[in-house]
Write a protein that holds these residues in place. Structure first.
Motif, PDB file in Angstrom:
ATOM      1  N   ASP A  26     -68.040  36.942 -53.387  1.00 50.67           N
ATOM      2  CA  ASP A  26     -69.408  36.437 -53.530  1.00 50.67           C
ATOM      3  C   ASP A  26     -69.832  36.523 -54.995  1.00 50.67           C
ATOM      4  OD1 ASP A  26     -72.044  35.667 -53.389  1.00 50.67           O
ATOM      5  OD2 ASP A  26     -72.633  37.200 -51.939  1.00 50.67           O
ATOM      6  N   PRO A  27     -69.709  35.431 -55.741  1.00 52.63           N
ATOM      7  CA  PRO A  27     -70.038  35.463 -57.163  1.00 52.63           C
ATOM      8  C   PRO A  27     -71.480  35.869 -57.449  1.00 52.63           C
ATOM      9  CG  PRO A  27     -69.212  33.280 -56.525  1.00 52.63           C
ATOM     10  CD  PRO A  27     -69.234  34.134 -55.312  1.00 52.63           C
ATOM     11  N   ASP A  28     -72.381  35.640 -56.504  1.00 54.28           N
ATOM     12  CA  ASP A  28     -73.777  35.990 -56.724  1.00 54.28           C
ATOM     13  C   ASP A  28     -74.007  37.497 -56.793  1.00 54.28           C
ATOM     14  OD1 ASP A  28     -74.559  33.310 -56.823  1.00 54.28           O
ATOM     15  OD2 ASP A  28     -74.744  33.219 -54.636  1.00 54.28           O
ATOM     16  N   LYS A  29     -73.065  38.275 -56.290  1.00 56.38           N
ATOM     17  CA  LYS A  29     -73.215  39.734 -56.290  1.00 56.38           C
ATOM     18  C   LYS A  29     -72.447  40.409 -57.424  1.00 56.38           C
ATOM     19  CE  LYS A  29     -74.370  40.098 -51.468  1.00 56.38           C
ATOM     20  NZ  LYS A  29     -74.073  40.661 -50.163  1.00 56.38           N
ATOM     21  N   LEU A  30     -71.957  39.609 -58.363  1.00 52.14           N
ATOM     22  CA  LEU A  30     -71.212  40.177 -59.487  1.00 52.14           C
ATOM     23  C   LEU A  30     -72.149  40.936 -60.418  1.00 52.14           C
ATOM     24  CD1 LEU A  30     -68.757  37.335 -60.452  1.00 52.14           C
ATOM     25  CD2 LEU A  30     -68.155  39.661 -59.826  1.00 52.14           C
ATOM     26  N   SER A  31     -71.692  42.094 -60.827  1.00 49.72           N
ATOM     27  CA  SER A  31     -72.421  42.895 -61.801  1.00 49.72           C
ATOM     28  C   SER A  31     -71.450  43.885 -62.424  1.00 49.72           C
ATOM     29  CB  SER A  31     -73.572  43.657 -61.133  1.00 49.72           C
ATOM     30  OG  SER A  31     -73.051  44.631 -60.243  1.00 49.72           O
ATOM     31  N   VAL A  32     -71.852  44.455 -63.533  1.00 50.64           N
ATOM     32  CA  VAL A  32     -71.028  45.486 -64.172  1.00 50.64           C
ATOM     33  C   VAL A  32     -70.845  46.642 -63.195  1.00 50.64           C
ATOM     34  CG1 VAL A  32     -70.927  47.164 -66.057  1.00 50.64           C
ATOM     35  CG2 VAL A  32     -71.701  44.817 -66.516  1.00 50.64           C
ATOM     36  N   SER A  33     -71.910  47.027 -62.508  1.00 51.55           N
ATOM     37  CA  SER A  33     -71.827  48.137 -61.549  1.00 51.55           C
ATOM     38  C   SER A  33     -70.822  47.848 -60.439  1.00 51.55           C
ATOM     39  CB  SER A  33     -73.198  48.409 -60.929  1.00 51.55           C
ATOM     40  OG  SER A  33     -74.100  48.820 -61.913  1.00 51.55           O
ATOM     41  N   ALA A  34     -70.860  46.615 -59.903  1.00 50.05           N
ATOM     42  CA  ALA A  34     -69.940  46.266 -58.819  1.00 50.05           C
ATOM     43  C   ALA A  34     -68.491  46.299 -59.297  1.00 50.05           C
ATOM     44  CB  ALA A  34     -70.286  44.885 -58.263  1.00 50.05           C
ATOM     45  N   ASP A  54     -70.701  38.413 -69.082  1.00 50.18           N
ATOM     46  CA  ASP A  54     -70.234  37.097 -69.528  1.00 50.18           C
ATOM     47  C   ASP A  54     -68.908  37.197 -70.268  1.00 50.18           C
ATOM     48  OD1 ASP A  54     -72.380  35.759 -68.460  1.00 50.18           O
ATOM     49  OD2 ASP A  54     -73.388  35.419 -70.378  1.00 50.18           O
ATOM     50  N   ASP A  55     -68.740  38.260 -71.050  1.00 44.88           N
ATOM     51  CA  ASP A  55     -67.484  38.436 -71.780  1.00 44.88           C
ATOM     52  C   ASP A  55     -66.319  38.655 -70.827  1.00 44.88           C
ATOM     53  OD1 ASP A  55     -68.675  38.151 -74.310  1.00 44.88           O
ATOM     54  OD2 ASP A  55     -69.165  40.288 -74.407  1.00 44.88           O
ATOM     55  N   TRP A 106     -70.207  28.753 -60.139  1.00 42.30           N
ATOM     56  CA  TRP A 106     -71.106  29.757 -60.695  1.00 42.30           C
ATOM     57  C   TRP A 106     -70.856  29.921 -62.191  1.00 42.30           C
ATOM     58  CZ3 TRP A 106     -69.498  34.584 -62.640  1.00 42.30           C
ATOM     59  CH2 TRP A 106     -70.527  35.485 -62.934  1.00 42.30           C
ATOM     60  N   ALA A 107     -69.596  30.044 -62.591  1.00 45.38           N
ATOM     61  CA  ALA A 107     -69.249  30.326 -63.993  1.00 45.38           C
ATOM     62  C   ALA A 107     -69.479  29.137 -64.919  1.00 45.38           C
ATOM     63  CB  ALA A 107     -67.792  30.781 -64.088  1.00 45.38           C
ATOM     64  N   LEU A 108     -69.244  27.920 -64.418  1.00 51.64           N
ATOM     65  CA  LEU A 108     -69.344  26.729 -65.264  1.00 51.64           C
ATOM     66  C   LEU A 108     -70.586  25.885 -64.968  1.00 51.64           C
ATOM     67  CD1 LEU A 108     -65.607  25.611 -65.192  1.00 51.64           C
ATOM     68  CD2 LEU A 108     -66.796  26.904 -66.966  1.00 51.64           C
ATOM     69  N   GLY A 109     -71.373  26.316 -63.995  1.00 52.87           N
ATOM     70  CA  GLY A 109     -72.578  25.569 -63.633  1.00 52.87           C
ATOM     71  C   GLY A 109     -73.744  25.866 -64.560  1.00 52.87           C
ATOM     72  N   SER A 113     -72.133  30.676 -67.933  1.00 49.20           N
ATOM     73  CA  SER A 113     -72.069  31.192 -69.293  1.00 49.20           C
ATOM     74  C   SER A 113     -71.430  30.195 -70.245  1.00 49.20           C
ATOM     75  CB  SER A 113     -71.242  32.480 -69.286  1.00 49.20           C
ATOM     76  OG  SER A 113     -70.846  32.834 -70.579  1.00 49.20           O
ATOM     77  N   ILE A 114     -72.084  29.948 -71.357  1.00 48.66           N
ATOM     78  CA  ILE A 114     -71.510  29.084 -72.391  1.00 48.66           C
ATOM     79  C   ILE A 114     -70.243  29.737 -72.960  1.00 48.66           C
ATOM     80  CG2 ILE A 114     -72.889  29.983 -74.309  1.00 48.66           C
ATOM     81  CD1 ILE A 114     -71.824  26.321 -73.716  1.00 48.66           C
ATOM     82  N   LYS A 115     -70.169  31.069 -72.918  1.00 49.24           N
ATOM     83  CA  LYS A 115     -68.961  31.752 -73.390  1.00 49.24           C
ATOM     84  C   LYS A 115     -67.749  31.324 -72.572  1.00 49.24           C
ATOM     85  CE  LYS A 115     -71.103  35.904 -75.246  1.00 49.24           C
ATOM     86  NZ  LYS A 115     -71.187  37.359 -75.195  1.00 49.24           N
ATOM     87  N   THR A 116     -67.945  31.173 -71.270  1.00 53.97           N
ATOM     88  CA  THR A 116     -66.841  30.765 -70.400  1.00 53.97           C
ATOM     89  C   THR A 116     -66.438  29.326 -70.684  1.00 53.97           C
ATOM     90  OG1 THR A 116     -67.606  32.301 -68.697  1.00 53.97           O
ATOM     91  CG2 THR A 116     -66.085  30.572 -68.003  1.00 53.97           C
ATOM     92  N   VAL A 117     -67.424  28.454 -70.815  1.00 52.74           N
ATOM     93  CA  VAL A 117     -67.124  27.054 -71.138  1.00 52.74           C
ATOM     94  C   VAL A 117     -66.373  26.989 -72.465  1.00 52.74           C
ATOM     95  CG1 VAL A 117     -68.120  24.800 -71.702  1.00 52.74           C
ATOM     96  CG2 VAL A 117     -69.076  26.148 -69.818  1.00 52.74           C
ATOM     97  N   HIS A 118     -66.867  27.708 -73.453  1.00 54.33           N
ATOM     98  CA  HIS A 118     -66.228  27.719 -74.771  1.00 54.33           C
ATOM     99  C   HIS A 118     -64.798  28.262 -74.678  1.00 54.33           C
ATOM    100  CE1 HIS A 118     -65.865  27.923 -79.111  1.00 54.33           C
ATOM    101  NE2 HIS A 118     -65.401  29.149 -78.956  1.00 54.33           N
ATOM    102  N   ALA A 119     -64.610  29.342 -73.918  1.00 54.73           N
ATOM    103  CA  ALA A 119     -63.268  29.937 -73.778  1.00 54.73           C
ATOM    104  C   ALA A 119     -62.296  28.946 -73.144  1.00 54.73           C
ATOM    105  CB  ALA A 119     -63.335  31.220 -72.943  1.00 54.73           C
ATOM    106  N   LEU A 120     -62.739  28.228 -72.120  1.00 55.24           N
ATOM    107  CA  LEU A 120     -61.852  27.272 -71.455  1.00 55.24           C
ATOM    108  C   LEU A 120     -61.536  26.079 -72.351  1.00 55.24           C
ATOM    109  CD1 LEU A 120     -63.164  27.363 -67.781  1.00 55.24           C
ATOM    110  CD2 LEU A 120     -61.238  28.584 -68.778  1.00 55.24           C
TER     111      LEU A 120
END
Length: 192
Positions: A26-34, A54-55, A106-109, A113-120
């Motif tokens: 479930d991408p909506d529940k992603l967090s550093v804590s999780a 994002d990194d 989720w990541a590219l929508g 994150s623009i970081k992800t788009v840039h990385a790809l």
């Protein structure tokens, strides 16, 4: 991954793996804590590896793109015509995206994150630059990277468009044919 200390590498790989597992669930529940909870790695260690979530997203998805690019580079003959090999590698990578549809949406929508788009784009451009250099070794570094980034941006853009529906509207195979057909045209124009 610049640090080659085995503990550092193990922790980073665990963080990537946990991110991918959680994102698949479930991408909506992603967090550093999780991610930290899943790995048993504390937040301080997380932040030694990544400044933000994002990194981590950019790193993990970028690494998967790097793996596909490395396979493509290994098949490159410099002829620009290794279509069957490029097709198989691209379909395999797009199948991975389809299997993780919600994650990539989720990541590219728009909320991603623009970081992800840039990385790809950057990772895809590396493979395109590799082929362009083989096709025309006289290109300057600046011209080579400009052209490669142009083509890579189109490839990533096509994937973002593909991800704009609730489920894949076309198959990985069909999208691959479209991308490769347009990429061949772009490569031809990029060389001349």
């Amino acid at each position: 991954m610049d640090n080659t200390d085995p503990r550092y590498v193990r922790s980073r790989l665990k963080l990537r793996a946990a991110f991918l597992e959680l994102a698949h669930e479930d991408p909506d529940k992603l967090s550093v804590s999780a991610v930290c909870e899943r790995t048993g790695i504390d937040r301080a260690t997380f932040y030694r590896h990544f400044d933000t979530m994002d990194d981590l997203v950019a790193d993990a998805l970028g690494d998967l793109a790097d793996q596909a690019t490395a396979k493509w580079e290994a098949t490159s003959t410099g002829s620009g015509i290794q279509y069957a090999e490029s097709e198989a590698i691209t379909v395999n990578y797009l199948d991975h995206i389809a299997d993780n549809w919600r994650l990539y949406q989720w990541a590219l929508g728009p909320g991603g994150s623009i970081k992800t788009v840039h990385a790809l784009i950057a990772r895809s451009a590396r493979g395109v630059a590799f082929e362009l250099h083989k096709l025309d070794p006289t290109l300057s570094d600046d011209e080579l990277h400009f052209r490669a980034t142009y083509v890579a941006g189109g490839i990533v853009g096509a994937c973002i468009h593909w991800l704009s529906t609730e489920t894949p509207a076309i198959t990985s195979q069909e999208l691959t044919h479209r991308i490769l057909r347009i990429s061949e045209q772009r490569l031809d124009h990029a060389l001349y």
